[in-house]
Write a protein that holds these residues in place. Structure first.
Motif, PDB file in Angstrom:
ATOM      1  N   VAL A 196      -1.865   4.422   4.074  1.00  0.00           N
ATOM      2  CA  VAL A 196      -3.093   3.614   4.070  1.00  0.00           C
ATOM      3  C   VAL A 196      -3.659   3.437   2.664  1.00  0.00           C
ATOM      4  O   VAL A 196      -4.403   2.479   2.408  1.00  0.00           O
ATOM      5  N   ASP A 197      -3.312   4.346   1.760  1.00  0.00           N
ATOM      6  CA  ASP A 197      -3.796   4.228   0.382  1.00  0.00           C
ATOM      7  C   ASP A 197      -2.743   3.644  -0.559  1.00  0.00           C
ATOM      8  O   ASP A 197      -2.961   3.582  -1.772  1.00  0.00           O
ATOM      9  N   ASN A 198      -1.628   3.225   0.014  1.00  0.00           N
ATOM     10  CA  ASN A 198      -0.551   2.654  -0.795  1.00  0.00           C
ATOM     11  C   ASN A 198      -0.852   1.181  -1.067  1.00  0.00           C
ATOM     12  O   ASN A 198      -0.884   0.374  -0.132  1.00  0.00           O
ATOM     13  N   PRO A 199      -1.087   0.791  -2.314  1.00  0.00           N
ATOM     14  CA  PRO A 199      -1.435  -0.606  -2.601  1.00  0.00           C
ATOM     15  C   PRO A 199      -0.293  -1.589  -2.355  1.00  0.00           C
ATOM     16  O   PRO A 199      -0.517  -2.792  -2.344  1.00  0.00           O
ATOM     17  N   SER A 200       0.917  -1.070  -2.138  1.00  0.00           N
ATOM     18  CA  SER A 200       2.058  -1.960  -1.873  1.00  0.00           C
ATOM     19  C   SER A 200       2.572  -1.823  -0.442  1.00  0.00           C
ATOM     20  O   SER A 200       3.703  -2.213  -0.153  1.00  0.00           O
ATOM     21  N   ARG A 201       1.742  -1.291   0.467  1.00  0.00           N
ATOM     22  CA  ARG A 201       2.181  -1.146   1.855  1.00  0.00           C
ATOM     23  C   ARG A 201       2.438  -2.521   2.474  1.00  0.00           C
ATOM     24  O   ARG A 201       1.747  -3.501   2.177  1.00  0.00           O
ATOM     25  N   CYS A 202       3.409  -2.566   3.340  1.00  0.00           N
ATOM     26  CA  CYS A 202       3.912  -3.860   3.825  1.00  0.00           C
ATOM     27  C   CYS A 202       2.913  -4.623   4.679  1.00  0.00           C
ATOM     28  O   CYS A 202       2.985  -5.846   4.768  1.00  0.00           O
ATOM     29  N   SER A 203       1.958  -3.926   5.295  1.00  0.00           N
ATOM     30  CA  SER A 203       0.992  -4.634   6.134  1.00  0.00           C
ATOM     31  C   SER A 203       0.126  -5.590   5.332  1.00  0.00           C
ATOM     32  O   SER A 203      -0.463  -6.525   5.888  1.00  0.00           O
ATOM     33  N   LEU A 204       0.054  -5.378   4.007  1.00  0.00           N
ATOM     34  CA  LEU A 204      -0.771  -6.245   3.158  1.00  0.00           C
ATOM     35  C   LEU A 204      -0.128  -7.595   2.899  1.00  0.00           C
ATOM     36  O   LEU A 204      -0.816  -8.538   2.502  1.00  0.00           O
ATOM     37  N   TYR A 205       1.192  -7.692   3.107  1.00  0.00           N
ATOM     38  CA  TYR A 205       1.853  -8.972   2.839  1.00  0.00           C
ATOM     39  C   TYR A 205       2.699  -9.462   4.010  1.00  0.00           C
ATOM     40  O   TYR A 205       3.388 -10.481   3.909  1.00  0.00           O
ATOM     41  N   SER A 206       2.649  -8.767   5.123  1.00  0.00           N
ATOM     42  CA  SER A 206       3.375  -9.205   6.309  1.00  0.00           C
ATOM     43  C   SER A 206       2.857 -10.566   6.772  1.00  0.00           C
ATOM     44  O   SER A 206       1.647 -10.804   6.796  1.00  0.00           O
ATOM     45  N   SER A 252      -4.727 -19.518  17.690  1.00  0.00           N
ATOM     46  CA  SER A 252      -3.669 -20.463  18.030  1.00  0.00           C
ATOM     47  C   SER A 252      -3.101 -20.152  19.409  1.00  0.00           C
ATOM     48  O   SER A 252      -2.983 -18.989  19.797  1.00  0.00           O
ATOM     49  N   PRO A 253      -2.726 -21.185  20.183  1.00  0.00           N
ATOM     50  CA  PRO A 253      -2.099 -20.921  21.488  1.00  0.00           C
ATOM     51  C   PRO A 253      -0.730 -20.259  21.350  1.00  0.00           C
ATOM     52  O   PRO A 253      -0.257 -19.618  22.278  1.00  0.00           O
ATOM     53  N   VAL A 254      -0.087 -20.424  20.186  1.00  0.00           N
ATOM     54  CA  VAL A 254       1.171 -19.734  19.900  1.00  0.00           C
ATOM     55  C   VAL A 254       0.826 -18.480  19.120  1.00  0.00           C
ATOM     56  O   VAL A 254       0.490 -18.543  17.934  1.00  0.00           O
ATOM     57  N   ARG A 255       0.879 -17.348  19.773  1.00  0.00           N
ATOM     58  CA  ARG A 255       0.426 -16.102  19.162  1.00  0.00           C
ATOM     59  C   ARG A 255       1.589 -15.384  18.485  1.00  0.00           C
ATOM     60  O   ARG A 255       2.515 -14.936  19.146  1.00  0.00           O
ATOM     61  N   LYS A 256       1.513 -15.306  17.189  1.00  0.00           N
ATOM     62  CA  LYS A 256       2.555 -14.657  16.398  1.00  0.00           C
ATOM     63  C   LYS A 256       1.903 -13.768  15.346  1.00  0.00           C
ATOM     64  O   LYS A 256       0.816 -14.094  14.863  1.00  0.00           O
ATOM     65  N   PRO A 257       2.533 -12.670  14.910  1.00  0.00           N
ATOM     66  CA  PRO A 257       3.821 -12.174  15.368  1.00  0.00           C
ATOM     67  C   PRO A 257       3.731 -11.615  16.790  1.00  0.00           C
ATOM     68  O   PRO A 257       2.648 -11.502  17.356  1.00  0.00           O
ATOM     69  N   ASP A 258       4.872 -11.251  17.366  1.00  0.00           N
ATOM     70  CA  ASP A 258       4.894 -10.669  18.702  1.00  0.00           C
ATOM     71  C   ASP A 258       4.640  -9.164  18.661  1.00  0.00           C
ATOM     72  O   ASP A 258       3.933  -8.627  19.516  1.00  0.00           O
ATOM     73  N   LEU A 259       5.245  -8.507  17.685  1.00  0.00           N
ATOM     74  CA  LEU A 259       5.162  -7.057  17.544  1.00  0.00           C
ATOM     75  C   LEU A 259       5.104  -6.686  16.075  1.00  0.00           C
ATOM     76  O   LEU A 259       5.406  -7.516  15.208  1.00  0.00           O
ATOM     77  N   VAL A 260       4.770  -5.429  15.814  1.00  0.00           N
ATOM     78  CA  VAL A 260       4.914  -4.887  14.460  1.00  0.00           C
ATOM     79  C   VAL A 260       5.714  -3.594  14.555  1.00  0.00           C
ATOM     80  O   VAL A 260       5.810  -2.962  15.617  1.00  0.00           O
ATOM     81  N   ALA A 261       6.294  -3.204  13.431  1.00  0.00           N
ATOM     82  CA  ALA A 261       7.038  -1.959  13.328  1.00  0.00           C
ATOM     83  C   ALA A 261       6.903  -1.452  11.898  1.00  0.00           C
ATOM     84  O   ALA A 261       6.564  -2.216  10.991  1.00  0.00           O
ATOM     85  N   PRO A 262       7.161  -0.168  11.660  1.00  0.00           N
ATOM     86  CA  PRO A 262       7.059   0.370  10.296  1.00  0.00           C
ATOM     87  C   PRO A 262       8.009  -0.340   9.342  1.00  0.00           C
ATOM     88  O   PRO A 262       9.140  -0.687   9.705  1.00  0.00           O
ATOM     89  N   GLY A 263       7.551  -0.546   8.099  1.00  0.00           N
ATOM     90  CA  GLY A 263       8.399  -1.241   7.132  1.00  0.00           C
ATOM     91  C   GLY A 263       8.150  -0.858   5.686  1.00  0.00           C
ATOM     92  O   GLY A 263       8.695  -1.488   4.787  1.00  0.00           O
ATOM     93  N   THR A 264       7.335   0.168   5.444  1.00  0.00           N
ATOM     94  CA  THR A 264       7.039   0.589   4.075  1.00  0.00           C
ATOM     95  C   THR A 264       7.899   1.789   3.688  1.00  0.00           C
ATOM     96  O   THR A 264       7.914   2.797   4.404  1.00  0.00           O
ATOM     97  N   ASP A 265       8.603   1.674   2.577  1.00  0.00           N
ATOM     98  CA  ASP A 265       9.421   2.777   2.047  1.00  0.00           C
ATOM     99  C   ASP A 265      10.366   3.344   3.099  1.00  0.00           C
ATOM    100  O   ASP A 265      10.447   4.558   3.313  1.00  0.00           O
TER     101      ASP A 265
END
Length: 302
Positions: A189-199, A206-219
């Motif tokens: 949560v304190d990582n300035p380059s964590r992937c949730s900041l640029y996902s 929108s009626p088309v709801r995206k993304p569908d899911l999330v999963a871990p992706g940092t380091d």
């Protein structure tokens, strides 16, 4: 990967490993990493047209390791989500990770061609594709993805790394596919380059709801291109490397789908998609950021 398995509930009993399920991967290829020995059943090079399995970038090798690496070089610590799954790998990106719409479609046509022979159930596309400047090419790509879906293949695509603005979902992630964004829960949560900041994110309301899911992706630590040298003492020093992005989150979900299809082999791609969505863990975030939430493998299989 040990952290990823803990976060997604993927520490499962022996035998729950995706065995009998074939996953196709269109990426930069795959190196003969010790953790991936025996995984590929077919390889096709659409870039250099070589006959041998290879990866001159490393992205595809890392993705395949997350999906189904055995963890052999780490005593299981960095094994993939579905280490028993089989791979059909198409190299559609070059050494820089670049490719073209035409080659991507050629790779998809090949997947359709060999689908029955290798019993392909899932296609992993850890490739973020922005809005294409030529509408005809974008439409052709969308039509091909929809054809894959109609043929019973669960298509799992990265949301892309163009966020956090609205409407930044990858071009291929906006159609009839399972689109995967990136989030690590309370980790980094304190990582300035964590992937949730640029996902990549969808459009709120929108009626088309995206993304569908999330999963871990940092380091995420997985198979390194340069770690394919052998098994001798000291040879595993460079066997793994950390990478971040929605490209890393996507094979986590593809691996989870492989586990579900192992347990429920008669499920259709649409049923598998719904089961993944309805069993996800709500993170309490806006829909256009998290979709249905974090993939939850334990709940998925129970």
């Amino acid at each position: 990967m040990q952290r990823v398995r803990n976060m997604t509930g993927a520490n499962l009993p022996v035998g729950t490993d995706g065995r009998g399920v074939t996953v196709a991967v269109l990426d930069t290829g795959m190196s003969m990493h010790p953790d991936l020995l025996g995984r590929p059943v077919c390889f096709r090079d659409f870039v250099g047209h070589r006959n041998l399995i290879y990866d001159n970038n490393g992205h595809g090798t890392h993705v395949c390791g997350i999906l189904c690496g055995s963890g052999r070089m780490s005593s299981g610590r960095y094994r993939g989500i579905a280490p028993g799954a089989r791979l059909v790998v198409g190299k559609v990106l070059d050494e820089k990770g670049d490719g073209s719409t035409e080659i991507m479609i050629e790779g998809m046509d090949w997947i359709l061609e060999v689908k029955r022979k290798y019993e392909i159930r899932i296609l992993n596309i850890s490739v973020g594709i922005g809005s294409l400047e030529e509408p005809m090419k974008e439409n052709a790509l969308h039509e091909k993805i929809e054809e894959l879906w109609r043929n019973g293949i669960l298509v799992v695509c990265a949301a892309g790394n163009k966020g956090p603005g609205e409407g930044t979902i990858s071009s291929v992630g906006g159609v009839k596919v399972l689109t995967v964004g990136c989030h690590d829960g309370s980790y980094a949560v304190d990582n300035p380059s964590r992937c949730s900041l640029y996902s990549g994110r969808g459009i709120a309301g929108s009626p088309v709801r995206k993304p569908d899911l999330v999963a871990p992706g940092t380091d995420i630590i997985s198979c390194n291109l340069n770690g394919a040298g052998g098994f001798g003492r000291g040879r595993n020093r460079n066997a793994y490397v950390a990478k971040s992005g929605t490209s890393m989150a996507t094979p986590v979900v593809s691996g989870a789908a492989a586990l579900a299809l192992q347990k429920y082999p008669d499920m259709s791609n649409e049923e598998c998609r719904q089961k993944l969505l309805y069993t996800a863990t709500d993170l309490g975030l806006p829909w256009n950021q998290q979709g249905w939430g974090m993939v939850n493998v334990e709940r998925l299989l129970n």
